[in-house]
Design a protein around this motif. Structure first.
Motif, mmCIF file in Angstrom:
data_model
loop_
_atom_site.group_PDB
_atom_site.id
_atom_site.type_symbol
_atom_site.label_atom_id
_atom_site.label_comp_id
_atom_site.label_asym_id
_atom_site.label_seq_id
_atom_site.Cartn_x
_atom_site.Cartn_y
_atom_site.Cartn_z
ATOM 1 N N UNK A 1 0.844 -1.193 0.000
ATOM 2 C CA UNK A 1 0.000 0.000 0.000
ATOM 3 C C UNK A 1 0.878 1.241 0.000
ATOM 4 N N UNK A 2 0.757 2.115 -1.008
ATOM 5 C CA UNK A 2 1.564 3.316 -1.065
ATOM 6 C C UNK A 2 0.700 4.528 -0.776
ATOM 7 N N UNK A 3 1.326 5.750 -0.837
ATOM 8 C CA UNK A 3 0.610 6.966 -0.478
ATOM 9 C C UNK A 3 -0.478 7.300 -1.468
ATOM 10 N N UNK A 4 -0.377 6.808 -2.735
ATOM 11 C CA UNK A 4 -1.408 7.078 -3.728
ATOM 12 C C UNK A 4 -2.674 6.284 -3.430
ATOM 13 N N UNK A 5 -2.559 5.207 -2.735
ATOM 14 C CA UNK A 5 -3.706 4.357 -2.458
ATOM 15 C C UNK A 5 -4.327 4.655 -1.091
ATOM 16 N N UNK A 6 -3.582 5.360 -0.257
ATOM 17 C CA UNK A 6 -4.064 5.640 1.092
ATOM 18 C C UNK A 6 -4.260 7.136 1.258
ATOM 19 N N UNK A 7 -5.499 7.562 1.478
ATOM 20 C CA UNK A 7 -5.824 8.968 1.630
ATOM 21 C C UNK A 7 -5.851 9.300 3.121
ATOM 22 N N UNK A 47 -6.722 18.724 10.869
ATOM 23 C CA UNK A 47 -6.478 17.905 9.675
ATOM 24 C C UNK A 47 -6.054 18.796 8.510
ATOM 25 N N UNK A 48 -6.781 19.920 8.332
ATOM 26 C CA UNK A 48 -6.477 20.831 7.224
ATOM 27 C C UNK A 48 -5.068 21.387 7.344
ATOM 28 N N UNK A 49 -4.656 21.732 8.557
ATOM 29 C CA UNK A 49 -3.316 22.277 8.759
ATOM 30 C C UNK A 49 -2.252 21.207 8.595
ATOM 31 N N UNK A 50 -2.555 20.011 9.073
ATOM 32 C CA UNK A 50 -1.584 18.919 9.052
ATOM 33 C C UNK A 50 -1.210 18.505 7.637
ATOM 34 N N UNK A 51 -2.188 18.517 6.714
ATOM 35 C CA UNK A 51 -1.921 18.031 5.357
ATOM 36 C C UNK A 51 -2.041 19.137 4.311
ATOM 37 N N UNK A 52 -1.862 20.370 4.747
ATOM 38 C CA UNK A 52 -1.985 21.508 3.825
ATOM 39 C C UNK A 52 -0.969 21.455 2.690
ATOM 40 N N UNK A 53 0.207 20.855 2.945
ATOM 41 C CA UNK A 53 1.276 20.829 1.939
ATOM 42 C C UNK A 53 1.296 19.532 1.128
ATOM 43 N N UNK A 54 0.246 18.727 1.232
ATOM 44 C CA UNK A 54 0.244 17.460 0.500
ATOM 45 C C UNK A 54 0.311 17.677 -1.011
ATOM 46 N N UNK A 55 0.960 16.739 -1.699
ATOM 47 C CA UNK A 55 1.032 16.782 -3.160
ATOM 48 C C UNK A 55 0.123 15.744 -3.800
ATOM 49 N N UNK A 56 -0.506 14.966 -2.960
ATOM 50 C CA UNK A 56 -1.402 13.920 -3.452
ATOM 51 C C UNK A 56 -2.714 14.550 -3.924
ATOM 52 N N UNK A 57 -3.102 14.278 -5.169
ATOM 53 C CA UNK A 57 -4.294 14.907 -5.738
ATOM 54 C C UNK A 57 -5.569 14.474 -5.020
ATOM 55 N N UNK A 58 -5.667 13.210 -4.642
ATOM 56 C CA UNK A 58 -6.839 12.735 -3.918
ATOM 57 C C UNK A 58 -6.964 13.422 -2.561
ATOM 58 N N UNK A 59 -5.822 13.617 -1.894
ATOM 59 C CA UNK A 59 -5.851 14.304 -0.604
ATOM 60 C C UNK A 59 -6.200 15.780 -0.776
ATOM 61 N N UNK A 60 -5.723 16.397 -1.842
ATOM 62 C CA UNK A 60 -6.088 17.798 -2.111
ATOM 63 C C UNK A 60 -7.592 17.935 -2.318
ATOM 64 N N UNK A 61 -8.168 16.993 -3.054
ATOM 65 C CA UNK A 61 -9.611 17.031 -3.284
ATOM 66 C C UNK A 61 -10.355 16.836 -1.959
ATOM 67 N N UNK A 135 5.932 8.439 7.621
ATOM 68 C CA UNK A 135 5.558 9.639 6.879
ATOM 69 C C UNK A 135 4.366 9.439 5.962
ATOM 70 N N UNK A 136 4.105 8.201 5.570
ATOM 71 C CA UNK A 136 2.966 7.929 4.693
ATOM 72 C C UNK A 136 1.636 7.947 5.443
ATOM 73 N N UNK A 137 1.718 7.860 6.769
ATOM 74 C CA UNK A 137 0.510 8.006 7.567
ATOM 75 C C UNK A 137 -0.384 6.802 7.668
ATOM 76 N N UNK A 138 0.048 5.645 7.206
ATOM 77 C CA UNK A 138 -0.794 4.457 7.294
ATOM 78 C C UNK A 138 -1.044 4.082 8.757
#
Length: 347
Positions: A1-7, A47-61, A135-138
């Motif tokens: 399971x990588x970061x693209x699969x885990x939101x 949550x919004x502050x914690x992942x504000x700098x994410x580059x994952x498109x699913x997480x941005x959405x 760092x992936x947060x799983x």
């Protein structure tokens, strides 16, 4: 399971929903109360502050959807638009800054504690792998680790981790697998749990998987390779202190050269308590013979091996052939009785 699969955003937002569902079963009107809405808003802000700098498109959405939810809660709690503006411009940034610093400090401390625990148990060189996985947060993840203990013998580990109720990552345990490339029939694996933060070290797991016994909490433990539980785990044979096995006394009764030096004697006993098979020198009439010994709590004795790791009796180690045959026959008969009782228990 990588970061693209885990939101991560969806996962943490889902944790709040699970909390609401639990509360709804107990307090029917709690979900609509202002104190709960205020706590929910603060939770979503973090949550919004914690992942504000994410580059994952699913997480941005997911963050954009979360923003709409936060705005809806704000309107319920603060009908006055000016209060909402003050909150967004002053209160939220300040809280986010404090929360971010606190979370960073907790993450570093969590990582350092885990590394110290792993290194204390013999797992070295895992810093980069651990930090990357965390760092992936799983909520759960595993890290493989492998090394050779001898040219033809290898230990493979699969360490499992999970987050606790406070969001800190903890070691759950590890699956250890011992491989003997020369004698594949001796290869075997076992899962060792890290209960209450206590984790069996790598050397101890190797000794157990090679069939040796070790001292733990005043008693002795040893894997029973003739008996497995419903999960396929080898059952543990336990010999408490009341069983009466004293390894130091057993060693002191042997004509071993290393016992003449107090430091060597203490080191020898300590190694045997840890489950090691130790090289010793037997002395008889001025003659010396190099052998290996290990603890055998079940028979309240020590096992003796020659230089080729073939099991021998004390008589053989001492060069007494007549006594050797009698002792060997006695030990063989006793071991056959134990094996027979074991097979009857399994069937």
């Amino acid at each position: 399971m990588d970061s693209q699969q885990f939101n991560r955003v969806e996962h943490e937002a889902g944790q709040w929903r699970s909390r609401e569902e639990r509360l709804a079963k107990i307090f029917s009107s709690a979900l609509a109360s202002k104190p709960l809405l205020a706590e929910k808003l603060r939770y979503f802000d973090r949550i919004a502050a914690k992942y504000a700098e994410t580059r994952d498109q699913d997480e941005k959405f997911a963050l954009r959807v979360l923003k709409q939810e936060r705005r809806a809660i704000e309107r319920k709690l603060y009908p006055n638009i000016w209060l909402r503006m003050i909150r967004r411009m002053l209160v939220v940034p300040l809280r986010s800054n404090i929360s971010s610093r606190s979370q960073a400090r907790i993450s570093v401390q969590n990582s350092e504690e885990l590394l110290a625990q792993l290194e204390g148990a013999g797992f070295t060189g895992l810093s980069d792998k651990l930090n990357e996985a965390m760092g992936k947060g799983h909520p759960e993840f595993s890290i493989p680790h492998s090394y050779y203990v001898e040219p033809s013998k290898r230990m493979d580990f699969d360490l499992t981790f999970a987050k606790d109720g406070q969001g800190n990552t903890r070691l759950q345990g590890y699956k250890a697998h011992f491989y003997n490339e020369v004698k594949p029939e001796e290869s075997r694996g076992q899962y060792f749990s890290a209960d209450s933060g206590k984790c069996l070290d790598t050397k101890s797991s190797l000794n157990l998987l090679q069939g040796r016994a070790l001292e733990q909490d005043g008693g002795w433990i040893q894997l029973d390779f003739n008996d497995r539980d419903a999960m396929g785990q080898y059952r543990m044979k336990e010999f408490p202190a009341a069983y009466g096995f004293d390894i130091e006394q057993q060693v002191r009764n042997l004509p071993i050269k290393e016992l003449h030096d107090q430091g060597e004697a203490s080191g020898l006993v300590a190694a045997l308590r840890a489950g090691s098979c130790q090289a010793v020198t037997f002395i008889r009439d001025g003659n010396e013979r190099r052998c290996f010994i290990e603890a055998n709590p079940q028979f309240r004795c020590v096992n003796i091996y020659d230089g080729h790791f073939r099991k021998i009796t004390l008589a053989t180690a001492m060069g007494n052939r007549a006594v050797e045959l009698l002792a060997h026959r006695s030990i063989q008969q006793e071991e056959e009785k134990i094996e027979k009782r074991t097979r009857m228990r399994i069937s």
